[in-house]
Design a protein around this motif. Sequence first.
Motif, PDB file in Angstrom:
ATOM      1  N   ALA A   1      80.144  69.717  44.202  1.00  0.00           N
ATOM      2  CA  ALA A   1      79.164  70.356  45.093  1.00  0.00           C
ATOM      3  C   ALA A   1      77.965  69.440  45.352  1.00  0.00           C
ATOM      4  CB  ALA A   1      78.707  71.688  44.500  1.00  0.00           C
ATOM      5  N   ARG A   2      78.164  68.127  45.186  1.00  0.00           N
ATOM      6  CA  ARG A   2      77.010  67.222  45.321  1.00  0.00           C
ATOM      7  C   ARG A   2      76.403  67.248  46.729  1.00  0.00           C
ATOM      8  NH1 ARG A   2      80.382  64.192  41.731  1.00  0.00           N
ATOM      9  NH2 ARG A   2      79.366  64.125  39.702  1.00  0.00           N
ATOM     10  N   VAL A   3      77.232  67.522  47.730  1.00  0.00           N
ATOM     11  CA  VAL A   3      76.671  67.528  49.089  1.00  0.00           C
ATOM     12  C   VAL A   3      75.641  68.654  49.214  1.00  0.00           C
ATOM     13  CG1 VAL A   3      77.202  67.525  51.559  1.00  0.00           C
ATOM     14  CG2 VAL A   3      78.909  66.735  49.942  1.00  0.00           C
ATOM     15  N   TRP A   4      75.801  69.689  48.417  1.00  0.00           N
ATOM     16  CA  TRP A   4      74.890  70.828  48.490  1.00  0.00           C
ATOM     17  C   TRP A   4      73.753  70.708  47.481  1.00  0.00           C
ATOM     18  CZ3 TRP A   4      79.909  70.755  49.689  1.00  0.00           C
ATOM     19  CH2 TRP A   4      80.299  71.388  50.871  1.00  0.00           C
ATOM     20  N   ARG A   5      74.011  70.033  46.370  1.00  0.00           N
ATOM     21  CA  ARG A   5      73.008  70.113  45.308  1.00  0.00           C
ATOM     22  C   ARG A   5      72.187  68.841  45.065  1.00  0.00           C
ATOM     23  NH1 ARG A   5      74.576  68.124  40.523  1.00  0.00           N
ATOM     24  NH2 ARG A   5      76.745  67.469  40.334  1.00  0.00           N
ATOM     25  N   LEU A   6      72.553  67.695  45.659  1.00  0.00           N
ATOM     26  CA  LEU A   6      71.756  66.483  45.437  1.00  0.00           C
ATOM     27  C   LEU A   6      70.733  66.297  46.565  1.00  0.00           C
ATOM     28  CD1 LEU A   6      74.271  63.744  44.179  1.00  0.00           C
ATOM     29  CD2 LEU A   6      72.883  65.342  42.846  1.00  0.00           C
ATOM     30  N   PRO A   7      69.622  65.606  46.260  1.00  0.00           N
ATOM     31  CA  PRO A   7      68.602  65.371  47.298  1.00  0.00           C
ATOM     32  C   PRO A   7      68.955  64.156  48.156  1.00  0.00           C
ATOM     33  CG  PRO A   7      67.840  64.525  45.189  1.00  0.00           C
ATOM     34  CD  PRO A   7      69.232  65.060  44.951  1.00  0.00           C
ATOM     35  N   TRP A   8      69.781  64.338  49.153  1.00  0.00           N
ATOM     36  CA  TRP A   8      70.193  63.222  50.020  1.00  0.00           C
ATOM     37  C   TRP A   8      69.046  62.831  50.945  1.00  0.00           C
ATOM     38  CZ3 TRP A   8      74.903  61.171  48.934  1.00  0.00           C
ATOM     39  CH2 TRP A   8      75.780  61.970  48.197  1.00  0.00           C
ATOM     40  N   ALA A   9      69.042  61.584  51.366  1.00  0.00           N
ATOM     41  CA  ALA A   9      68.018  61.144  52.330  1.00  0.00           C
ATOM     42  C   ALA A   9      68.313  61.787  53.693  1.00  0.00           C
ATOM     43  CB  ALA A   9      68.057  59.624  52.461  1.00  0.00           C
ATOM     44  N   ASP A  10      67.269  61.879  54.508  1.00  0.00           N
ATOM     45  CA  ASP A  10      67.463  62.417  55.868  1.00  0.00           C
ATOM     46  C   ASP A  10      68.539  61.594  56.571  1.00  0.00           C
ATOM     47  OD1 ASP A  10      65.459  64.107  55.351  1.00  0.00           O
ATOM     48  OD2 ASP A  10      63.936  63.048  56.538  1.00  0.00           O
ATOM     49  N   ASP A  11      69.302  62.241  57.407  1.00  0.00           N
ATOM     50  CA  ASP A  11      70.330  61.562  58.206  1.00  0.00           C
ATOM     51  C   ASP A  11      71.517  61.048  57.394  1.00  0.00           C
ATOM     52  OD1 ASP A  11      68.749  61.965  60.396  1.00  0.00           O
ATOM     53  OD2 ASP A  11      67.754  60.011  60.198  1.00  0.00           O
ATOM     54  N   SER A  12      71.614  61.472  56.137  1.00  0.00           N
ATOM     55  CA  SER A  12      72.789  61.056  55.363  1.00  0.00           C
ATOM     56  C   SER A  12      74.010  61.844  55.823  1.00  0.00           C
ATOM     57  CB  SER A  12      72.595  61.357  53.872  1.00  0.00           C
ATOM     58  OG  SER A  12      71.595  60.541  53.350  1.00  0.00           O
ATOM     59  N   VAL A  13      75.159  61.196  55.710  1.00  0.00           N
ATOM     60  CA  VAL A  13      76.413  61.885  56.007  1.00  0.00           C
ATOM     61  C   VAL A  13      77.342  61.678  54.817  1.00  0.00           C
ATOM     62  CG1 VAL A  13      77.215  59.889  57.349  1.00  0.00           C
ATOM     63  CG2 VAL A  13      78.385  62.065  57.593  1.00  0.00           C
TER      64      VAL A  13
ATOM     65  N   PRO B   1      94.308  69.442  52.226  1.00  0.00           N
ATOM     66  CA  PRO B   1      93.776  70.443  53.165  1.00  0.00           C
ATOM     67  C   PRO B   1      93.468  71.807  52.533  1.00  0.00           C
ATOM     68  CG  PRO B   1      95.561  69.212  54.191  1.00  0.00           C
ATOM     69  CD  PRO B   1      95.466  68.720  52.771  1.00  0.00           C
ATOM     70  N   MET B   2      94.358  72.325  51.691  1.00  0.00           N
ATOM     71  CA  MET B   2      94.116  73.678  51.175  1.00  0.00           C
ATOM     72  C   MET B   2      92.955  73.704  50.175  1.00  0.00           C
ATOM     73  SD  MET B   2      97.840  75.501  50.934  1.00  0.00           S
ATOM     74  CE  MET B   2      98.840  74.159  50.321  1.00  0.00           C
ATOM     75  N   VAL B   3      92.748  72.588  49.493  1.00  0.00           N
ATOM     76  CA  VAL B   3      91.630  72.501  48.540  1.00  0.00           C
ATOM     77  C   VAL B   3      90.304  72.549  49.310  1.00  0.00           C
ATOM     78  CG1 VAL B   3      90.475  70.996  46.860  1.00  0.00           C
ATOM     79  CG2 VAL B   3      92.971  71.266  46.794  1.00  0.00           C
ATOM     80  N   LEU B   4      90.205  71.733  50.369  1.00  0.00           N
ATOM     81  CA  LEU B   4      88.957  71.708  51.142  1.00  0.00           C
ATOM     82  C   LEU B   4      88.755  73.013  51.912  1.00  0.00           C
ATOM     83  CD1 LEU B   4      88.684  68.011  52.390  1.00  0.00           C
ATOM     84  CD2 LEU B   4      87.582  69.097  50.438  1.00  0.00           C
ATOM     85  N   ALA B   5      89.860  73.649  52.334  1.00  0.00           N
ATOM     86  CA  ALA B   5      89.717  74.923  53.066  1.00  0.00           C
ATOM     87  C   ALA B   5      89.112  75.983  52.136  1.00  0.00           C
ATOM     88  CB  ALA B   5      91.083  75.387  53.580  1.00  0.00           C
ATOM     89  N   PHE B   6      89.572  76.007  50.886  1.00  0.00           N
ATOM     90  CA  PHE B   6      89.015  76.964  49.917  1.00  0.00           C
ATOM     91  C   PHE B   6      87.517  76.706  49.731  1.00  0.00           C
ATOM     92  CE2 PHE B   6      87.716  77.576  45.461  1.00  0.00           C
ATOM     93  CZ  PHE B   6      87.927  78.939  45.317  1.00  0.00           C
ATOM     94  N   LYS B   7      87.184  75.446  49.564  1.00  0.00           N
ATOM     95  CA  LYS B   7      85.787  75.089  49.292  1.00  0.00           C
ATOM     96  C   LYS B   7      84.869  75.460  50.477  1.00  0.00           C
ATOM     97  CE  LYS B   7      83.333  70.943  47.963  1.00  0.00           C
ATOM     98  NZ  LYS B   7      83.624  69.588  47.476  1.00  0.00           N
ATOM     99  N   THR B   8      85.302  75.123  51.691  1.00  0.00           N
ATOM    100  CA  THR B   8      84.435  75.391  52.841  1.00  0.00           C
ATOM    101  C   THR B   8      84.326  76.895  53.091  1.00  0.00           C
ATOM    102  OG1 THR B   8      86.317  74.844  54.274  1.00  0.00           O
ATOM    103  CG2 THR B   8      84.648  73.174  54.020  1.00  0.00           C
ATOM    104  N   GLU B   9      85.376  77.624  52.720  1.00  0.00           N
ATOM    105  CA  GLU B   9      85.321  79.085  52.864  1.00  0.00           C
ATOM    106  C   GLU B   9      84.290  79.670  51.884  1.00  0.00           C
ATOM    107  OE1 GLU B   9      89.295  80.836  52.797  1.00  0.00           O
ATOM    108  OE2 GLU B   9      88.365  82.603  51.853  1.00  0.00           O
TER     109      GLU B   9
END
Length: 297
Positions: A103-115, A122-130
């Motif tokens: 969950a680092r994309v949600w919980r770390l302090p990324w710099a502005d404009d980071s991607v 596919p099914m793993v990421l679908a579960f996560k994004t849901e």
Amino acid sequence: MARTDDDSWDITEGVGATALGVAWARSQEASSECALFTDTYAQRFIDAAMDRGWQLPPAHMVERIRAIANYAASRTKWFDDFFLAATAHGIAQAVILAAGLDARVWRLPWADDSVVYEIDQPMVLAFKTEVLADDRPAARYVPVPIDLRQDWPKALCDAGFDPEEPTAWIAEGLLPYLPAEGQDLLFERIHDLSAPGSRIGVESFGAGFFDPEYLASRREQLRQMREAAGTSDTEASEAPDVADLWFIEERTDVADWLMDHGWRVSSEQADALMLRYRRPPTADITPRTTFVEGVRG
Ligand code: SAM
């Protein structure tokens, strides 16, 4: 679940369920006296999977995960610090290989404009994004649902990845699930996509990890835990040992490979890392891994 060259899985099955095991381990850090990180998302993944009928592994396997909890916490902290350092060096593009329920994309302090691009089945990421549909990521989040044995560089570039930009890559809890040849191909591809200044963080599983004696002692520990916990045969067969999902093959040493390809490399063994984080390693239980960091000159 025997591995095949083109197997696939949902989050509650086989290799996919290992991501739930890691999330469960991370959720336990919330009750630690001196937590190395905060991940409030981990428990939500577990709850969502249980709503879908997933059950925690049998008691002896939970016991095993608990036994390596300090390792799991140290590993999480090491990769968190890796991304913080990459961000401090001005890197604004990251790729999390085999992201699972990271969950680092949600919980770390990324710099502005980071991607941040995340690659997993596919099914793993679908579960996560849901599960995280209503949560705001702290960077621009781009899931790239594809198997890492397929042409993921094309999928990544099609999703907007810029190979001319320096990138921070991580491979955490991934390499044993790839065949040795697949591991070599993975690093070749990463290298080809890495502009100067790119960084990589890898949990490396070398000869010590796949040593037959070490694997045998690991199985014996699990057998003893199973006996002590009174796990039934049915429960045990429904939740096979994670080692059955690994490709146990001789592998290229990651640090050597990176150095041979012009990366500056530093490495730290798991037990040294854990001592540094004041999480004492446990003899014969702490995985024999090395944390490798590389910077492309
Ligand atoms: N890196 C995450 C973490 O540490 O929380 C997940 C680790 S989990 C032990 C292993 C992950 O690797 C799973 O999410 C699984 O789906 C993914 N994985 C393994 N082999 C893969 C492959 N060939 N292609 C895509 N993902 C793969």
